[in-house]
Motif scaffolding. Structure first.
Motif, PDB file in Angstrom:
ATOM      1  N   ASN A   1       0.826  -1.211   0.000  1.00  0.00           N
ATOM      2  CA  ASN A   1       0.000   0.000   0.000  1.00  0.00           C
ATOM      3  C   ASN A   1       0.865   1.268   0.000  1.00  0.00           C
ATOM      4  OD1 ASN A   1       0.767   0.513   2.697  1.00  0.00           O
ATOM      5  ND2 ASN A   1      -1.014  -0.578   3.504  1.00  0.00           N
ATOM      6  N   GLU A   2       0.188   2.418   0.053  1.00  0.00           N
ATOM      7  CA  GLU A   2       0.881   3.710  -0.031  1.00  0.00           C
ATOM      8  C   GLU A   2       1.818   3.968   1.141  1.00  0.00           C
ATOM      9  OE1 GLU A   2      -2.785   4.208   2.300  1.00  0.00           O
ATOM     10  OE2 GLU A   2      -2.502   3.476   0.276  1.00  0.00           O
ATOM     11  N   LYS A   3       1.668   3.231   2.232  1.00  0.00           N
ATOM     12  CA  LYS A   3       2.554   3.383   3.392  1.00  0.00           C
ATOM     13  C   LYS A   3       3.789   2.490   3.285  1.00  0.00           C
ATOM     14  CE  LYS A   3      -1.360   4.363   6.386  1.00  0.00           C
ATOM     15  NZ  LYS A   3      -2.214   3.820   7.437  1.00  0.00           N
ATOM     16  N   GLY A   4       3.857   1.662   2.229  1.00  0.00           N
ATOM     17  CA  GLY A   4       4.986   0.739   2.066  1.00  0.00           C
ATOM     18  C   GLY A   4       4.837  -0.528   2.873  1.00  0.00           C
ATOM     19  N   THR A   5       3.608  -0.810   3.314  1.00  0.00           N
ATOM     20  CA  THR A   5       3.372  -2.019   4.094  1.00  0.00           C
ATOM     21  C   THR A   5       2.574  -3.038   3.279  1.00  0.00           C
ATOM     22  OG1 THR A   5       1.382  -1.106   5.135  1.00  0.00           O
ATOM     23  CG2 THR A   5       3.447  -0.795   6.306  1.00  0.00           C
ATOM     24  N   VAL A   6       2.662  -4.277   3.711  1.00  0.00           N
ATOM     25  CA  VAL A   6       2.011  -5.381   3.019  1.00  0.00           C
ATOM     26  C   VAL A   6       0.509  -5.339   3.305  1.00  0.00           C
ATOM     27  CG1 VAL A   6       1.893  -7.887   2.779  1.00  0.00           C
ATOM     28  CG2 VAL A   6       4.109  -6.771   3.168  1.00  0.00           C
ATOM     29  N   GLN A   7      -0.263  -5.116   2.269  1.00  0.00           N
ATOM     30  CA  GLN A   7      -1.723  -5.089   2.366  1.00  0.00           C
ATOM     31  C   GLN A   7      -2.289  -6.489   2.121  1.00  0.00           C
ATOM     32  OE1 GLN A   7      -3.592  -2.107   2.835  1.00  0.00           O
ATOM     33  NE2 GLN A   7      -5.480  -3.280   2.925  1.00  0.00           N
ATOM     34  N   VAL A   8      -1.729  -7.186   1.127  1.00  0.00           N
ATOM     35  CA  VAL A   8      -2.179  -8.530   0.747  1.00  0.00           C
ATOM     36  C   VAL A   8      -0.941  -9.377   0.517  1.00  0.00           C
ATOM     37  CG1 VAL A   8      -3.417  -9.886  -1.002  1.00  0.00           C
ATOM     38  CG2 VAL A   8      -4.270  -7.622  -0.362  1.00  0.00           C
ATOM     39  N   VAL A   9      -0.973 -10.620   0.983  1.00  0.00           N
ATOM     40  CA  VAL A   9       0.153 -11.532   0.769  1.00  0.00           C
ATOM     41  C   VAL A   9      -0.382 -12.918   0.445  1.00  0.00           C
ATOM     42  CG1 VAL A   9       0.371 -11.995   3.254  1.00  0.00           C
ATOM     43  CG2 VAL A   9       2.296 -12.452   1.758  1.00  0.00           C
ATOM     44  N   ASP A  10       0.253 -13.562  -0.533  1.00  0.00           N
ATOM     45  CA  ASP A  10      -0.061 -14.939  -0.880  1.00  0.00           C
ATOM     46  C   ASP A  10       1.247 -15.616  -1.248  1.00  0.00           C
ATOM     47  OD1 ASP A  10      -2.432 -16.888  -1.686  1.00  0.00           O
ATOM     48  OD2 ASP A  10      -0.839 -17.088  -3.180  1.00  0.00           O
ATOM     49  N   ILE A  11       1.602 -16.657  -0.512  1.00  0.00           N
ATOM     50  CA  ILE A  11       2.858 -17.378  -0.732  1.00  0.00           C
ATOM     51  C   ILE A  11       2.525 -18.847  -0.952  1.00  0.00           C
ATOM     52  CG2 ILE A  11       5.047 -18.050   0.323  1.00  0.00           C
ATOM     53  CD1 ILE A  11       4.930 -15.405   1.910  1.00  0.00           C
TER      54      ILE A  11
ATOM     55  N   ARG B   1      -9.848  -0.902  -2.289  1.00  0.00           N
ATOM     56  CA  ARG B   1      -9.408   0.462  -2.612  1.00  0.00           C
ATOM     57  C   ARG B   1     -10.545   1.480  -2.545  1.00  0.00           C
ATOM     58  NH1 ARG B   1      -4.897   2.535  -2.702  1.00  0.00           N
ATOM     59  NH2 ARG B   1      -4.945   3.456  -4.746  1.00  0.00           N
ATOM     60  N   ASN B   2     -11.785   1.031  -2.534  1.00  0.00           N
ATOM     61  CA  ASN B   2     -12.926   1.934  -2.432  1.00  0.00           C
ATOM     62  C   ASN B   2     -12.995   2.470  -1.006  1.00  0.00           C
ATOM     63  OD1 ASN B   2     -15.443   3.130  -2.112  1.00  0.00           O
ATOM     64  ND2 ASN B   2     -16.480   1.660  -3.421  1.00  0.00           N
ATOM     65  N   PRO B   3     -12.790   3.778  -0.810  1.00  0.00           N
ATOM     66  CA  PRO B   3     -12.765   4.332   0.549  1.00  0.00           C
ATOM     67  C   PRO B   3     -14.078   4.127   1.315  1.00  0.00           C
ATOM     68  CG  PRO B   3     -12.253   6.025  -1.094  1.00  0.00           C
ATOM     69  CD  PRO B   3     -12.540   4.769  -1.829  1.00  0.00           C
ATOM     70  N   GLU B   4     -15.178   3.994   0.622  1.00  0.00           N
ATOM     71  CA  GLU B   4     -16.466   3.776   1.288  1.00  0.00           C
ATOM     72  C   GLU B   4     -16.498   2.445   2.051  1.00  0.00           C
ATOM     73  OE1 GLU B   4     -19.712   4.170  -1.467  1.00  0.00           O
ATOM     74  OE2 GLU B   4     -18.998   6.128  -2.159  1.00  0.00           O
ATOM     75  N   ASN B   5     -15.678   1.492   1.644  1.00  0.00           N
ATOM     76  CA  ASN B   5     -15.683   0.175   2.291  1.00  0.00           C
ATOM     77  C   ASN B   5     -14.844   0.132   3.560  1.00  0.00           C
ATOM     78  OD1 ASN B   5     -17.443  -0.944   0.390  1.00  0.00           O
ATOM     79  ND2 ASN B   5     -15.737  -1.305  -1.016  1.00  0.00           N
ATOM     80  N   ASN B   6     -13.910   1.080   3.717  1.00  0.00           N
ATOM     81  CA  ASN B   6     -13.095   1.154   4.927  1.00  0.00           C
ATOM     82  C   ASN B   6     -12.592  -0.233   5.353  1.00  0.00           C
ATOM     83  OD1 ASN B   6     -11.823   2.525   7.010  1.00  0.00           O
ATOM     84  ND2 ASN B   6     -13.548   2.240   8.406  1.00  0.00           N
ATOM     85  N   TYR B   7     -12.003  -0.948   4.409  1.00  0.00           N
ATOM     86  CA  TYR B   7     -11.585  -2.329   4.643  1.00  0.00           C
ATOM     87  C   TYR B   7     -10.159  -2.360   5.196  1.00  0.00           C
ATOM     88  CZ  TYR B   7     -11.569  -7.369   3.776  1.00  0.00           C
ATOM     89  OH  TYR B   7     -11.562  -8.728   3.923  1.00  0.00           O
ATOM     90  N   PRO B   8      -9.969  -2.915   6.388  1.00  0.00           N
ATOM     91  CA  PRO B   8      -8.635  -2.932   6.999  1.00  0.00           C
ATOM     92  C   PRO B   8      -7.750  -4.042   6.415  1.00  0.00           C
ATOM     93  CG  PRO B   8     -10.175  -4.089   8.411  1.00  0.00           C
ATOM     94  CD  PRO B   8     -10.979  -3.540   7.241  1.00  0.00           C
ATOM     95  N   ILE B   9      -6.488  -3.994   6.760  1.00  0.00           N
ATOM     96  CA  ILE B   9      -5.578  -5.083   6.414  1.00  0.00           C
ATOM     97  C   ILE B   9      -6.007  -6.290   7.251  1.00  0.00           C
ATOM     98  CG2 ILE B   9      -3.196  -5.896   6.459  1.00  0.00           C
ATOM     99  CD1 ILE B   9      -2.335  -2.957   6.140  1.00  0.00           C
ATOM    100  N   ARG B  10      -6.205  -7.419   6.608  1.00  0.00           N
ATOM    101  CA  ARG B  10      -6.667  -8.614   7.284  1.00  0.00           C
ATOM    102  C   ARG B  10      -5.481  -9.469   7.739  1.00  0.00           C
ATOM    103  NH1 ARG B  10     -11.150  -6.973   8.856  1.00  0.00           N
ATOM    104  NH2 ARG B  10     -11.264  -9.020   9.736  1.00  0.00           N
ATOM    105  N   GLY B  11      -5.734 -10.330   8.746  1.00  0.00           N
ATOM    106  CA  GLY B  11      -4.713 -11.264   9.211  1.00  0.00           C
ATOM    107  C   GLY B  11      -3.725 -10.659  10.189  1.00  0.00           C
TER     108      GLY B  11
END
Length: 179
Positions: free
Chosen positions: A134-144, A165-175
Motif C-alpha cells: 500500500n501507499e505506506k509501504g506495508t504489506v496489504q495482501v500476501v499470498d505465498i 481500494r474503495n474508501p467507502e468500504n473502509n476495509y482494513p488489512i486482514r490477518g
C-alpha cells in the motif's frame, strides 16, 4: 523440519532493488507512474510454463489495476540471459526484473526449491509469491505458495483490490490479530 519466516500482513515491505532488461532499477514495493499501491509478483523463472501463462494473463488486468492505482512489477531469481529468453514468450508491458537472490527470497518469506535437473534451471528458485504493497509501504495482501499450481485467481484478486481500494468500504488489512 523446515521453518521459514513469512512476511506478515501490515509489515513493512523490504527495499529490494532489481534490474530489468533495459538496465533500469526497480525497487519492489515502490510505486511508479502515479500509482499509490504496487502488486509484486514473484515467479519461478523461465523454466515454468505456468508462470509464463500467469504473467501473460496478468497483462490483461493491467488497465483495471491502473484504474484503481495499482502498479505491477514481476521478479525472479533468473539471470539476465534467462529473462531475455523468457521475454520472447511473454507479452507483458509491466516491468520484469531478474536476479532475486536466495537471501532476498528468504527475506520475503518465499519457499525456495532446488532444481530437479540442469534442464529445469541452474539455480535454486523461489516458488510463487504475490504481495500488494500500500501507499505506506506495508504489506496489504500476501499470498505465498510452495508450488506453481496454487496462485490467486486474477479476476478475484482484481475485484477484491477494487473493493479494498474503495474508501467507502473502509476495509482494513486482514490477518493482523496477535497470536
Amino acid at each position: 523440519m523446515l521453518y521459514t519466516n513469512k512476511l506478515a500482513a501490515d509489515s513493512p515491505f523490504p527495499a529490494i532493488s532489481l534490474p530489468d532488461l533495459q538496465g533500469q532499477q526497480h525497487v519492489l514495493g515502490k510505486t511508479r507512474e502515479g500509482a499509490s499501491w504496487q502488486l509484486v509478483i514473484i515467479y519461478r523463472g523461465k523454466h515454468c510454463p505456468l508462470c509464463t501463462k500467469y504473467l501473460n494473463q496478468l497483462e490483461g488486468y493491467k488497465s483495471q489495476l491502473a484504474d484503481i492505482g495499482v502498479d505491477i512489477v514481476a521478479a525472479s531469481g533468473d539471470s539476465r540471459e534467462q529473462l531475455q529468453e523468457h521475454a520472447e514468450k511473454l507479452n507483458v508491458s509491466f516491468p520484469l526484473t531478474y536476479g532475486l537472490t536466495e537471501g532476498q527470497m528468504k527475506e520475503l518469506g518465499l519457499y525456495i526449491s532446488v532444481p530437479r535437473s540442469e534442464q529445469e534451471t541452474d539455480h535454486n528458485f523461489a516458488e510463487p509469491g504475490l504481495f500488494v504493497i500500500n501507499e505506506k509501504g506495508t504489506v496489504q495482501v500476501v499470498d505465498i505458495a510452495n508450488n506453481p499450481f496454487i496462485r490467486p485467481d486474477l479476476e478475484a484478486l482484481v475485484n477484491g483490490l477494487s473493493w479494498i481500494r474503495n474508501p467507502e468500504n473502509n476495509y482494513p488489512i486482514r490477518g493482523t490479530a496477535p497470536y
